[in-house]
Design a protein around this motif. Structure first.
Motif, short mmCIF file in Angstrom:
data_model
loop_
_atom_site.label_atom_id
_atom_site.label_comp_id
_atom_site.label_asym_id
_atom_site.label_seq_id
_atom_site.Cartn_x
_atom_site.Cartn_y
_atom_site.Cartn_z
N GLU A 6 0.85 -1.21 0.00
CA GLU A 6 0.00 0.00 0.00
C GLU A 6 0.88 1.26 0.00
O GLU A 6 0.57 2.23 -0.69
N ALA A 7 1.98 1.23 0.73
CA ALA A 7 2.90 2.37 0.76
C ALA A 7 3.54 2.57 -0.62
O ALA A 7 3.69 3.71 -1.08
N ARG A 8 3.89 1.47 -1.27
CA ARG A 8 4.47 1.56 -2.61
C ARG A 8 3.45 2.15 -3.59
O ARG A 8 3.80 2.99 -4.43
N LEU A 9 2.20 1.72 -3.49
CA LEU A 9 1.15 2.27 -4.34
C LEU A 9 1.01 3.77 -4.12
O LEU A 9 0.92 4.55 -5.08
N ASN A 73 -6.93 -2.68 -11.81
CA ASN A 73 -8.18 -3.36 -11.51
C ASN A 73 -7.94 -4.77 -10.96
O ASN A 73 -8.68 -5.25 -10.08
N LEU A 74 -6.89 -5.43 -11.42
CA LEU A 74 -6.51 -6.73 -10.85
C LEU A 74 -6.10 -6.57 -9.39
O LEU A 74 -6.49 -7.37 -8.53
N ILE A 75 -5.32 -5.54 -9.10
CA ILE A 75 -4.90 -5.29 -7.71
C ILE A 75 -6.12 -5.02 -6.83
O ILE A 75 -6.17 -5.49 -5.68
N ALA A 76 -7.12 -4.34 -7.35
CA ALA A 76 -8.36 -4.13 -6.59
C ALA A 76 -9.02 -5.46 -6.26
O ALA A 76 -9.51 -5.66 -5.13
N GLY A 83 -7.81 -9.11 1.34
CA GLY A 83 -7.88 -8.11 2.41
C GLY A 83 -6.59 -7.33 2.60
O GLY A 83 -6.63 -6.15 2.92
N ASP A 84 -5.46 -7.95 2.38
CA ASP A 84 -4.16 -7.32 2.63
C ASP A 84 -3.23 -7.65 1.45
O ASP A 84 -2.92 -8.82 1.21
N LEU A 85 -2.80 -6.64 0.74
CA LEU A 85 -1.95 -6.85 -0.43
C LEU A 85 -0.58 -7.42 -0.07
O LEU A 85 0.09 -8.02 -0.91
N ASP A 86 -0.17 -7.26 1.18
CA ASP A 86 1.11 -7.83 1.61
C ASP A 86 1.06 -9.36 1.71
O ASP A 86 2.09 -10.00 1.90
N ARG A 87 -0.11 -9.95 1.55
CA ARG A 87 -0.23 -11.41 1.54
C ARG A 87 0.25 -12.02 0.22
O ARG A 87 0.44 -13.22 0.12
N VAL A 88 0.42 -11.18 -0.81
CA VAL A 88 0.87 -11.68 -2.11
C VAL A 88 2.31 -12.17 -1.99
O VAL A 88 3.20 -11.41 -1.64
N GLU A 145 -7.77 -6.82 -21.91
CA GLU A 145 -8.30 -7.56 -20.77
C GLU A 145 -7.16 -8.43 -20.24
O GLU A 145 -6.43 -9.04 -21.04
N VAL A 146 -6.99 -8.48 -18.92
CA VAL A 146 -5.91 -9.27 -18.32
C VAL A 146 -6.47 -10.08 -17.15
O VAL A 146 -7.23 -9.56 -16.34
N GLU A 147 -6.07 -11.34 -17.08
CA GLU A 147 -6.41 -12.19 -15.93
C GLU A 147 -5.12 -12.57 -15.22
O GLU A 147 -4.03 -12.43 -15.79
N ALA A 148 -5.25 -13.04 -13.97
CA ALA A 148 -4.04 -13.31 -13.18
C ALA A 148 -4.20 -14.53 -12.28
O ALA A 148 -5.30 -14.87 -11.86
N ILE A 149 -3.05 -15.13 -11.99
CA ILE A 149 -2.94 -16.16 -10.96
C ILE A 149 -1.93 -15.65 -9.95
O ILE A 149 -0.81 -15.27 -10.30
N ILE A 150 -2.33 -15.64 -8.68
CA ILE A 150 -1.52 -15.09 -7.59
C ILE A 150 -1.31 -16.17 -6.52
O ILE A 150 -2.27 -16.86 -6.13
N GLU A 151 -0.10 -16.29 -6.03
CA GLU A 151 0.18 -17.14 -4.87
C GLU A 151 0.19 -16.23 -3.65
O GLU A 151 0.75 -15.13 -3.69
N PHE A 152 -0.44 -16.69 -2.57
CA PHE A 152 -0.52 -15.84 -1.38
C PHE A 152 -0.20 -16.63 -0.11
O PHE A 152 -0.25 -17.85 -0.09
N ALA A 153 0.12 -15.88 0.93
CA ALA A 153 0.40 -16.47 2.25
C ALA A 153 -0.83 -16.39 3.12
O ALA A 153 -1.65 -15.51 2.98
#
Length: 153
Positions: A6-9, A73-76, A83-88, A145-153
């Protein structure tokens, strides 16, 4: 909760919008195990669609901006799901679709708008596998249009 991402954003001057609702019969994201699959996000900002077929109605720079907006929009959607972008932990894969004239072959340059954003925002965790595909048409005549796969903690 405001963390490192969030700080980087904020430092980049990027405001993340509310995650958009699906436009048809699908869900915006699915979690399975420690992976988040995000449905394709179109190039829309502030309710206005970034439209046009690349090489006919739009140029590469406009396409890159549209792809960057898809990334925002993907980040949204990531934030809404986790809930927390730092989980990425890792951006695993992006698939970008570019509304292209038949002779347009610069789809990778266009989708770099999204790829570059993910590296700016998530650092090394934002480096990913990717496909950049030209298509004859996209919903609402959007450029990307872009889709994504994310690994999270």
């Amino acid at each position: 909760m405001s963390g490192t991402v969030e700080a980087r954003l904020a430092a980049l001057g990027i405001t993340i919008p509310e995650a958009s609702a699906p436009a048809a019969n699908y869900v915006p994201s699915v979690i399975t195990g420690n992976q988040l699959f995000i449905s394709g996000q179109i190039s829309m900002a502030g309710g206005k669609m970034m439209q046009g077929k690349l090489a006919r109605e739009s140029d590469i720079e406009a396409g890159r901006a549209a792809a960057r907006q898809c990334g925002i929009n993907l980040i949204a959607q990531i934030k809404a799901a986790l809930g927390d972008l730092d989980r990425v932990k890792r951006v695993v894969k992006l698939v970008g679709f570019v509304n292209s004239a038949p002779d347009f072959t610069e789809q990778p340059k266009v989708v770099n708008g999204c790829s570059d954003l993910f590296v700016e925002v998530f650092g090394d965790a934002g480096r990913h596998a990717r496909s950049a595909v030209g298509v004859a048409a996209l919903p609402f005549n959007v450029s990307v249009e872009v889709e994504a796969i994310i690994e999270f903690a």
